[in-house]
Design a protein around this motif. Structure first.
Motif, short mmCIF file in Angstrom:
data_model
loop_
_atom_site.label_atom_id
_atom_site.label_comp_id
_atom_site.label_asym_id
_atom_site.label_seq_id
_atom_site.Cartn_x
_atom_site.Cartn_y
_atom_site.Cartn_z
N ARG A 175 113.37 -96.86 91.37
CA ARG A 175 114.41 -95.95 90.87
C ARG A 175 114.63 -94.75 91.80
N THR A 176 113.54 -94.24 92.37
CA THR A 176 113.66 -93.07 93.25
C THR A 176 114.45 -93.40 94.51
N MET B 194 118.23 -93.72 93.79
CA MET B 194 118.92 -92.42 93.71
C MET B 194 119.07 -91.79 95.09
N THR C 64 122.82 -89.91 86.94
CA THR C 64 121.50 -90.51 86.85
C THR C 64 121.43 -91.49 85.68
N SER D 72 121.13 -95.62 86.02
CA SER D 72 119.99 -96.32 85.41
C SER D 72 120.44 -97.48 84.52
#
Length: 148
Positions: free
Chosen positions: A93-94, A97, A140, A144
């Protein structure tokens, strides 16, 4: 209005009486309050060595290295819409982004007046659910939704 100003003047006296490290006051009334606070400061200094003795005994535990949260590091597969921006391979996920932000900055999609807003181009509109503009925090959440 005169009553309000007197109340405001009374509040700093109490604050300076509580804090021994307050700035020097220009008014003589505040200086007298500071003199009254001086004996309290010595009492606090006397109590301070006891507190440091307790602090010295506490850190006996060995600190372990900080571990990253496994939920953030788990590789996730992006949807078709998101894959056009970040690539088709599974990413944490990091990293997703980071790549979305790199795309936004590369294409100058951050709003000029409100820097918290992101203006969507055609690829990002698909990810943002058809919205023309979203905030960073909404972005964000919307990104997701495209990770599984």
């Amino acid at each position: 209005m005169a009553k309000k100003t007197t109340k405001k003047a009374a509040a700093p006296k109490k604050a300076t009486a509580k804090k021994a490290t307050a700035k020097k006051a220009a008014a003589p009334k505040k200086a007298t309050a500071k003199k009254a606070a001086a004996p309290k400061a010595t009492a606090k200094k006397a109590a301070a060595p006891k507190a440091t003795a307790k602090k010295a005994a506490a850190p006996k535990k060995a600190k372990s290295a900080r571990k990253p949260n496994a939920a953030f590091m788990k590789p996730l597969n992006p949807s078709k819409e998101l894959a056009e921006i970040v690539g088709a391979s599974a990413l944490p996920r990091t990293e997703v982004m980071k790549k979305v932000w790199a795309y936004i900055k590369k294409n100058n999609l951050q709003d000029a007046k409100n820097r918290r807003a992101i203006n969507a181009d055609d690829k990002l509109k698909a990810v943002f659910g058809g919205k023309k503009q979203v905030t960073m925090f909404e972005m964000t959440k919307l990104v997701s939704n495209h990770l599984k």
